[in-house]
Design a protein around this motif. Structure first.
Motif, mmCIF file in Angstrom:
data_model
loop_
_atom_site.group_PDB
_atom_site.id
_atom_site.type_symbol
_atom_site.label_atom_id
_atom_site.label_comp_id
_atom_site.label_asym_id
_atom_site.label_seq_id
_atom_site.Cartn_x
_atom_site.Cartn_y
_atom_site.Cartn_z
ATOM 1 N N TRP A 159 0.768 -0.981 0.024
ATOM 2 C CA TRP A 159 0.125 0.068 -0.031
ATOM 3 C C TRP A 159 0.859 1.298 -0.163
ATOM 4 O O TRP A 159 0.261 2.503 0.112
ATOM 5 C CB TRP A 159 -1.003 -0.016 1.360
ATOM 6 C CG TRP A 159 -1.907 -1.189 1.290
ATOM 7 C CD1 TRP A 159 -1.651 -2.344 1.956
ATOM 8 C CD2 TRP A 159 -2.852 -1.475 0.377
ATOM 9 N NE1 TRP A 159 -2.508 -3.436 1.647
ATOM 10 C CE2 TRP A 159 -3.356 -2.553 0.835
ATOM 11 C CE3 TRP A 159 -3.553 -0.928 -0.589
ATOM 12 C CZ2 TRP A 159 -4.393 -3.306 0.151
ATOM 13 C CZ3 TRP A 159 -4.634 -1.392 -1.152
ATOM 14 C CH2 TRP A 159 -5.009 -2.890 -0.930
ATOM 15 N N GLU A 160 2.244 1.176 -0.022
ATOM 16 C CA GLU A 160 2.945 2.455 -0.155
ATOM 17 C C GLU A 160 4.224 1.962 -0.952
ATOM 18 O O GLU A 160 4.951 1.070 -0.618
ATOM 19 C CB GLU A 160 3.313 2.532 1.316
ATOM 20 C CG GLU A 160 4.254 3.921 1.388
ATOM 21 C CD GLU A 160 4.725 4.410 2.868
ATOM 22 O OE1 GLU A 160 5.877 5.122 3.155
ATOM 23 O OE2 GLU A 160 3.822 4.081 3.672
ATOM 24 N N VAL A 161 4.376 2.719 -1.923
ATOM 25 C CA VAL A 161 5.448 2.346 -2.840
ATOM 26 C C VAL A 161 6.250 3.751 -3.178
ATOM 27 O O VAL A 161 5.706 4.816 -3.432
ATOM 28 C CB VAL A 161 5.120 1.873 -4.172
ATOM 29 C CG1 VAL A 161 4.123 2.645 -4.893
ATOM 30 C CG2 VAL A 161 6.225 1.427 -4.899
ATOM 31 N N ASP A 162 7.689 3.768 -3.287
ATOM 32 C CA ASP A 162 8.447 4.869 -3.688
ATOM 33 C C ASP A 162 8.637 5.043 -5.142
ATOM 34 O O ASP A 162 9.462 4.183 -5.689
ATOM 35 C CB ASP A 162 9.769 4.728 -2.979
ATOM 36 C CG ASP A 162 10.553 5.877 -2.828
ATOM 37 O OD1 ASP A 162 10.254 6.801 -3.480
ATOM 38 O OD2 ASP A 162 11.672 5.943 -2.166
ATOM 39 N N LEU A 163 8.233 5.944 -5.782
ATOM 40 C CA LEU A 163 8.279 6.226 -7.053
ATOM 41 C C LEU A 163 9.340 7.156 -7.331
ATOM 42 O O LEU A 163 9.757 7.550 -8.568
ATOM 43 C CB LEU A 163 7.042 6.425 -7.765
ATOM 44 C CG LEU A 163 5.790 5.594 -7.633
ATOM 45 C CD1 LEU A 163 4.682 6.423 -8.497
ATOM 46 C CD2 LEU A 163 6.407 4.260 -8.089
#
Length: 281
Positions: A159-163
């Motif tokens: 539910w949390e991704v670093d782009l």
């Protein structure tokens, strides 16, 4: 008498220099690299040299492959790009599991270059520009399986991704991949669904812009013409637009007041989006 591989390479280099594809005094790795990375790249010539190298039994290294991907991006040849991606992936899977040193493996012709982040970036950029979304999604999925993108704990934190730091086209493919995974997962209860958080940062990245202005951003322009420099567009703004243009129904998002470097798709929005697909699919 048959010429050796080193002599063949020299002939390729002389041919490139003769046709002014690169400066013969500059360092190089391979003939396709010279043609693909010169100031005035000649994609057709790079492809011809690449094929000739294979016919002469000269193994193509990763630099040769990546240079050809770069040339194909300049040529906007999405079809050849995807063919080359499949070839590179298929060849790297066929290497037999023989215990030997890298030097011996190379001598036996057992090694084949695998894609890296440079390969993925150029390949996805070309496919995204051409509107080849299915092929782009396939490339990104393969890159995830190979551990090239979304490594470490990114997949654990669903539910949390670093782009942040990703090129725009790669970040777009990542959004599509992650939300496709959420859509295809069989949740037992809506309680399992959380806010989806994309970490983007707030700076204006040195990326490439659409030819259309932000106010004219449409679904057709989301996958094309995103590669001209525009210091006024941030990755954060780009992701918000992609969420609305790449998905049906559009995914509304927000930027939290206390976390301006993130884009959040709220839990309620995701639940409605998933319900829509369950109802209409």
């Amino acid at each position: 008498a048959a010429i050796g591989k080193s002599e063949s390479i020299n002939l390729f280099l002389l041919r490139c220099a003769r046709d002014n594809f690169f400066d013969a005094t500059e360092p190089f790795y391979s003939p396709p690299a010279a043609c693909g990375q010169s100031r005035n790249p000649n994609p057709k010539k790079a492809i011809e040299l690449f094929e000739t190298m294979k016919q002469e039994g000269i193994p193509a290294d990763k630099v040769a492959y990546n240079s050809l991907f770069s040339a194909l991006r300049v040529a906007k040849d999405a079809t050849k790009t995807y063919e080359l991606w499949r070839e590179m992936c298929d060849n790297s899977r066929r290497i037999p599991a023989i215990r030997s040193s890298p030097a011996i493996s190379r001598a036996r012709g057992l090694t084949s270059p695998s894609p890296d982040i440079i390969t993925v970036t150029d390949c996805i950029a070309t496919l995204s520009q051409a509107g080849k979304d299915i092929e782009m999604d396939n490339v990104f999925e393969e890159a995830v399986k190979r551990g090239i993108v979304l490594r470490s704990n990114s997949l654990d934190l669903q539910w949390e991704v670093d782009l942040s730091g990703m090129p725009f086209a790669v970040a777009r493919a990542a959004c599509r991949y992650l939300l496709k995974g959420i859509k295809e997962k069989d949740y037992e209860s809506a309680d399992e669904i959380q806010d989806m958080i994309f970490i983007t940062g707030i700076g204006k990245a040195h990326q490439f812009r659409r030819e259309s202005s932000p106010s004219k951003f449409s679904k057709s322009s989301s996958s094309q013409n995103v590669f001209k420099k525009d210091p006024s567009t941030s990755l954060r703004d780009f992701i918000q637009r992609i969420l609305e243009t790449d998905f049906d129904p559009p995914l509304k998002s927000k930027i939290p007041e206390r976390a301006k470097g993130t884009v959040v798709v709220e839990r309620e929005t995701l639940i409605q989006w998933l319900d829509h697909h369950k109802t209409h699919c």
